[in-house]
Design a protein around this motif. Structure first.
Motif, PDB file in Angstrom:
ATOM      1  N   TYR A 105       0.991  -1.207  -0.086  1.00  0.00           N
ATOM      2  CA  TYR A 105      -0.156   0.238   0.154  1.00  0.00           C
ATOM      3  C   TYR A 105       1.135   1.160   0.073  1.00  0.00           C
ATOM      4  O   TYR A 105       1.545   1.150   1.164  1.00  0.00           O
ATOM      5  CB  TYR A 105      -0.895   0.217   0.627  1.00  0.00           C
ATOM      6  CG  TYR A 105      -2.110  -0.942   1.398  1.00  0.00           C
ATOM      7  CD1 TYR A 105      -3.147  -0.326   0.561  1.00  0.00           C
ATOM      8  CD2 TYR A 105      -1.464  -2.487   1.490  1.00  0.00           C
ATOM      9  CE1 TYR A 105      -4.218  -1.341   0.854  1.00  0.00           C
ATOM     10  CE2 TYR A 105      -3.343  -2.955   1.171  1.00  0.00           C
ATOM     11  CZ  TYR A 105      -4.237  -2.684   1.723  1.00  0.00           C
ATOM     12  OH  TYR A 105      -4.981  -3.329   0.902  1.00  0.00           O
ATOM     13  N   SER A 106      -0.077   1.861  -0.859  1.00  0.00           N
ATOM     14  CA  SER A 106       1.318   3.302  -1.226  1.00  0.00           C
ATOM     15  C   SER A 106       0.591   4.554  -0.516  1.00  0.00           C
ATOM     16  O   SER A 106      -0.892   4.460   0.087  1.00  0.00           O
ATOM     17  CB  SER A 106       1.821   3.493  -1.949  1.00  0.00           C
ATOM     18  OG  SER A 106       0.538   3.979  -2.932  1.00  0.00           O
ATOM     19  N   LEU A 107       1.676   5.209   0.766  1.00  0.00           N
ATOM     20  CA  LEU A 107       0.597   6.299   1.106  1.00  0.00           C
ATOM     21  C   LEU A 107       0.016   7.559   0.349  1.00  0.00           C
ATOM     22  O   LEU A 107       0.254   7.224  -1.521  1.00  0.00           O
ATOM     23  CB  LEU A 107       2.085   6.964   1.288  1.00  0.00           C
ATOM     24  CG  LEU A 107       1.958   7.383   2.694  1.00  0.00           C
ATOM     25  CD1 LEU A 107       2.740   6.058   2.576  1.00  0.00           C
ATOM     26  CD2 LEU A 107       3.301   7.863   3.398  1.00  0.00           C
ATOM     27  N   PRO A 108      -1.202   7.884   0.442  1.00  0.00           N
ATOM     28  CA  PRO A 108      -2.088   8.707  -0.115  1.00  0.00           C
ATOM     29  C   PRO A 108      -1.726  10.448  -0.720  1.00  0.00           C
ATOM     30  O   PRO A 108      -0.892  10.762   0.529  1.00  0.00           O
ATOM     31  CB  PRO A 108      -3.206   8.735   0.800  1.00  0.00           C
ATOM     32  CG  PRO A 108      -2.961   9.244   1.730  1.00  0.00           C
ATOM     33  CD  PRO A 108      -1.842   8.124   1.704  1.00  0.00           C
ATOM     34  N   SER A 109      -1.921  11.570  -1.354  1.00  0.00           N
ATOM     35  CA  SER A 109      -1.400  12.555  -1.654  1.00  0.00           C
ATOM     36  C   SER A 109      -1.597  12.924  -0.490  1.00  0.00           C
ATOM     37  O   SER A 109      -2.872  13.186   0.919  1.00  0.00           O
ATOM     38  CB  SER A 109      -1.684  13.917  -2.479  1.00  0.00           C
ATOM     39  OG  SER A 109      -2.621  13.312  -2.468  1.00  0.00           O
ATOM     40  N   LEU A 110      -0.951  14.368   0.394  1.00  0.00           N
ATOM     41  CA  LEU A 110      -1.772  15.107   1.029  1.00  0.00           C
ATOM     42  C   LEU A 110      -2.751  16.177   1.158  1.00  0.00           C
ATOM     43  O   LEU A 110      -4.468  16.164   1.833  1.00  0.00           O
ATOM     44  CB  LEU A 110      -1.286  16.915   1.700  1.00  0.00           C
ATOM     45  CG  LEU A 110       0.718  16.300   2.630  1.00  0.00           C
ATOM     46  CD1 LEU A 110       1.573  17.186   2.257  1.00  0.00           C
ATOM     47  CD2 LEU A 110      -0.558  15.846   4.206  1.00  0.00           C
ATOM     48  N   GLU A 111      -2.759  15.796  -0.210  1.00  0.00           N
ATOM     49  CA  GLU A 111      -4.954  16.558  -0.937  1.00  0.00           C
ATOM     50  C   GLU A 111      -5.564  15.399  -0.744  1.00  0.00           C
ATOM     51  O   GLU A 111      -6.704  15.225  -0.576  1.00  0.00           O
ATOM     52  CB  GLU A 111      -4.666  16.570  -2.591  1.00  0.00           C
ATOM     53  CG  GLU A 111      -3.589  17.782  -3.003  1.00  0.00           C
ATOM     54  CD  GLU A 111      -2.356  18.321  -3.097  1.00  0.00           C
ATOM     55  OE1 GLU A 111      -1.857  16.893  -2.372  1.00  0.00           O
ATOM     56  OE2 GLU A 111      -1.175  18.530  -3.301  1.00  0.00           O
ATOM     57  N   ALA A 112      -5.287  14.552  -0.660  1.00  0.00           N
ATOM     58  CA  ALA A 112      -6.287  13.456  -1.013  1.00  0.00           C
ATOM     59  C   ALA A 112      -6.542  13.159   0.113  1.00  0.00           C
ATOM     60  O   ALA A 112      -8.165  12.575   0.835  1.00  0.00           O
ATOM     61  CB  ALA A 112      -5.540  11.983  -1.602  1.00  0.00           C
ATOM     62  N   LEU A 113      -5.623  12.850   2.118  1.00  0.00           N
ATOM     63  CA  LEU A 113      -6.267  12.545   3.011  1.00  0.00           C
ATOM     64  C   LEU A 113      -6.839  14.969   3.162  1.00  0.00           C
ATOM     65  O   LEU A 113      -8.080  14.197   4.093  1.00  0.00           O
ATOM     66  CB  LEU A 113      -4.569  13.346   4.166  1.00  0.00           C
ATOM     67  CG  LEU A 113      -5.234  13.024   5.261  1.00  0.00           C
ATOM     68  CD1 LEU A 113      -5.810  12.001   5.833  1.00  0.00           C
ATOM     69  CD2 LEU A 113      -3.685  13.285   6.403  1.00  0.00           C
ATOM     70  N   ARG A 114      -6.628  15.042   2.853  1.00  0.00           N
ATOM     71  CA  ARG A 114      -7.856  16.537   2.976  1.00  0.00           C
ATOM     72  C   ARG A 114      -9.028  16.240   2.705  1.00  0.00           C
ATOM     73  O   ARG A 114      -9.938  17.088   3.348  1.00  0.00           O
ATOM     74  CB  ARG A 114      -6.946  18.255   1.932  1.00  0.00           C
ATOM     75  CG  ARG A 114      -7.698  19.406   2.466  1.00  0.00           C
ATOM     76  CD  ARG A 114      -7.433  20.142   1.334  1.00  0.00           C
ATOM     77  NE  ARG A 114      -7.234  19.566  -0.298  1.00  0.00           N
ATOM     78  CZ  ARG A 114      -6.105  20.491  -1.110  1.00  0.00           C
ATOM     79  NH1 ARG A 114      -5.933  21.214  -0.856  1.00  0.00           N
ATOM     80  NH2 ARG A 114      -7.059  19.680  -2.300  1.00  0.00           N
ATOM     81  N   ASP A 115      -9.210  16.359   1.365  1.00  0.00           N
ATOM     82  CA  ASP A 115     -10.584  15.944   0.780  1.00  0.00           C
ATOM     83  C   ASP A 115     -11.054  14.753   1.303  1.00  0.00           C
ATOM     84  O   ASP A 115     -12.336  14.811   1.409  1.00  0.00           O
ATOM     85  CB  ASP A 115     -10.312  16.147  -0.765  1.00  0.00           C
ATOM     86  CG  ASP A 115      -9.748  17.103  -1.207  1.00  0.00           C
ATOM     87  OD1 ASP A 115      -9.673  18.252  -0.955  1.00  0.00           O
ATOM     88  OD2 ASP A 115      -9.804  16.849  -2.479  1.00  0.00           O
ATOM     89  N   LEU A 116     -10.250  13.847   1.319  1.00  0.00           N
ATOM     90  CA  LEU A 116     -11.006  12.454   2.531  1.00  0.00           C
ATOM     91  C   LEU A 116     -11.360  12.778   3.526  1.00  0.00           C
ATOM     92  O   LEU A 116     -12.912  12.985   4.116  1.00  0.00           O
ATOM     93  CB  LEU A 116     -11.003  11.477   2.097  1.00  0.00           C
ATOM     94  CG  LEU A 116     -11.428  10.263   2.964  1.00  0.00           C
ATOM     95  CD1 LEU A 116     -12.291  10.090   2.422  1.00  0.00           C
ATOM     96  CD2 LEU A 116     -10.186   8.969   2.893  1.00  0.00           C
ATOM     97  N   ALA A 117     -10.793  13.740   4.524  1.00  0.00           N
ATOM     98  CA  ALA A 117     -10.869  14.286   6.116  1.00  0.00           C
ATOM     99  C   ALA A 117     -11.656  14.178   6.374  1.00  0.00           C
ATOM    100  O   ALA A 117     -12.882  14.591   6.605  1.00  0.00           O
ATOM    101  CB  ALA A 117     -10.151  13.997   6.781  1.00  0.00           C
ATOM    102  N   LEU A 118     -11.699  16.103   5.048  1.00  0.00           N
ATOM    103  CA  LEU A 118     -12.751  17.447   5.261  1.00  0.00           C
ATOM    104  C   LEU A 118     -14.222  16.682   5.423  1.00  0.00           C
ATOM    105  O   LEU A 118     -15.739  17.202   6.331  1.00  0.00           O
ATOM    106  CB  LEU A 118     -12.570  18.216   4.782  1.00  0.00           C
ATOM    107  CG  LEU A 118     -12.764  19.378   4.507  1.00  0.00           C
ATOM    108  CD1 LEU A 118     -12.939  19.816   6.465  1.00  0.00           C
ATOM    109  CD2 LEU A 118     -12.112  20.315   4.198  1.00  0.00           C
ATOM    110  N   GLN A 119     -14.751  15.886   3.882  1.00  0.00           N
ATOM    111  CA  GLN A 119     -16.154  15.655   3.612  1.00  0.00           C
ATOM    112  C   GLN A 119     -16.020  14.317   5.170  1.00  0.00           C
ATOM    113  O   GLN A 119     -17.709  14.675   5.395  1.00  0.00           O
ATOM    114  CB  GLN A 119     -15.276  14.025   2.333  1.00  0.00           C
ATOM    115  CG  GLN A 119     -16.625  13.818   1.836  1.00  0.00           C
ATOM    116  CD  GLN A 119     -16.847  12.660   0.889  1.00  0.00           C
ATOM    117  OE1 GLN A 119     -15.746  12.988   0.256  1.00  0.00           O
ATOM    118  NE2 GLN A 119     -17.391  12.103   0.183  1.00  0.00           N
TER     119      GLN A 119
END
Lengths: 333, 333
Positions: free
Chosen positions: B260-274
């Motif tokens: 498993y590779s790490l997500p981008s900071l953008e992917a984390l930002r969008d998912l966590a915020l949602q």
């Protein structure tokens, strides 16, 4: 694993709804239900032969399943008499009640003396591993809901029946107490310790034939703040190849949370798929299962057609129309 | 709640890293650390006065904290001697080891005889409620990570220190064993039963002054399939008003999951915020905390500037540069 077949204990059920565990077994595993045992005043009836413990024993029953929810969580003295007699007759006991059989001193003592087993299916008995995220052979389908209690278990069981009739390889994988009592095995996911949730789902759905489908019973909802962590563990531990969206269109707020409204089917689709792709990039949303029990036939049909055209997915109420279109969709995965 | 102040037990620590619990207490709650107790061959040193049990008692210490991870999970006979003597001297014991103090027959017997308490902080001692999702007064900040062990606890503790220096009202809320030992209280979230995870986080972060910030210790990652359900419960139980994204840029795959590779900071930002918006529509992502320990100063600075311009958020390594910019951002929420 609970020994089958069962004698279903309906006790003094105050109404048919209180016997929903027995009804689930009757509906989905009729071959497990040798008969029913009803006490005076019982208002539930599974349409099975009424049997004494002796008759059920002679008919091959091995476990007395408490198929009724008691009032106030107490195992009443009247029940006790039957449960003790069942142990002495050689039955195991199985229950999904909050109050545990094993915590009743008399039941525990008689079970020890007779060498019988008390199955409290709310309590995990396995040391589950921590999830390792490795891909597994075989296919998996998970039902996810806009809310709790929208028909996820029913959907999976209806799909299992349809798939078996078509000769497809499939196993319903229970993750809640009713499902465990129906099938005799599973993981009581809501009682698993946080660190081991996803691992318990991996354990429940191991490597299998490439053309075998595990139909994983869903729990909670990604949008239900009380239980969303459990749903998340199902998605990441289950590594589903296919998701079914489940919905109840007349609900006015999230179950037990008056300040929370339900998400749209589109919001559920997008979020569940995004999360599922972390563990399985090939996962697809294949259909919608709608519980239309509270809608008239015409309104239900219109709603289902509207959902189909809006989402571009088959949409059915498996109770009213069977799970055929959902299984058709699964066959294309 | 663990009685403070502490005497830190370093045992026969094979290296400084094995004493990271003691180091955490030393770094973040120095006022709790009266002294250290080291055995022969101990390779760790907190720079605290070396004390005998008697000296520490005289200096006011009330609990001996096992500040070192033992080898193989066994509580060695050499340790036992000190732990028993500590109980007899009137200390409580506290430990986050996998092997529980209470499961050691001799320790349990001496604790009973002396009326002392054994704190195994991995084991919940509270009956947590099921989350009800109601909004609570006061503000909450949660650190979420692209992976496990990227500095979420460190970030929250560094922010707490900075906020206290500025006179802001704030409380670090521990959700893991190290954090609980550092502060003396908290929820061992990874050991909580699934149905009560979100409720335990609500319990941990109750109504507070409107200008008070709870800094909730993060756990796991939404993208780590073994523990994502725990992270989800933190987001929905914590109802954060502010999220801090935590990241370690040199990691090649998710911790313990080579595929498993790490997500981008953008992917984390969008998912966590949602996900956070389900429980709190006002939640904002306010900053990025990067663990740059594996990078040279220049490379770290360049990376942080690049993240700042890409995400439009303050980005710092709180270990290298302090948590000031993150607290500045919080003050604007």
């Amino acid at each position: 694993m609970i020994q089958t077949p069962y004698l279903l204990f309906l006790g003094d059920a105050p109404d048919p709804l209180s016997a929903k565990v027995a009804q689930g077994i009757r509906d989905w595993r009729p071959e497990f239900a040798v008969g029913q045992l009803r006490m005076e005043g019982c208002k539930a009836d599974m349409g099975l032969p009424d049997m004494t413990l002796e008759q059920a024993k002679a008919a091959g029953a091995r476990t007395l399943v408490v198929g009724v929810a008691n009032r106030g969580g107490v195992i009443s003295p009247a029940w006790k008499k039957v449960l003790v007699a069942a142990l002495e007759e050689g039955f195991d006991l199985a229950s999904g009640l909050h109050n545990l059989l094993r915590d009743e001193e008399d039941l525990a003592a008689v079970a020890r003396a007779t060498g019988r087993t008390l199955h409290d299916v709310r309590v995990p008995t396995v040391r589950y591993p921590i999830a390792d995220g490795r891909p597994r052979a075989g296919k998996r389908c998970l039902a996810v809901g806009t809310d709790c209690s929208v028909g996820k278990m029913y959907t999976a069981l209806a799909m299992e029946r349809e798939m078996r009739e078509r000769g497809m390889k499939t196993t319903f994988r229970a993750t809640g107490q009713t499902g465990i009592l129906i099938t005799g095995e599973g993981v009581p996911l809501d009682a698993v310790i946080a660190d081991f949730m996803a691992g318990s789902v991996e354990w429940l759905t191991p490597d299998n034939d490439p053309d075998h489908w595990d139909l994983i019973e869903g729990q909670g909802s990604l949008f239900h703040v009380s239980y969303s962590g459990v749903t998340m563990a199902l998605i990441h531990g289950g590594q589903p190849d296919a998701l079914i969206l489940c919905h109840e269109p007349t609900r006015e707020h999230m179950r037990g949370l008056p300040e929370y409204s339900l998400p749209s089917l589109e919001a559920l689709r997008d979020l569940a798929l995004q999360l599922a792709h972390v563990a399985n990039t090939g996962c697809k949303v294949v259909g919608v299962s709608v519980n239309t029990a509270a809608m008239a036939e015409d309104a239900a049909d219109a709603y289902l057609r509207e959902v189909e055209s809006r989402l571009g997915l088959p949409a059915v109420d498996p109770f009213r129309h069977g799970a055929g279109p959902l299984v058709d969709a699964l066959e294309k995965v």
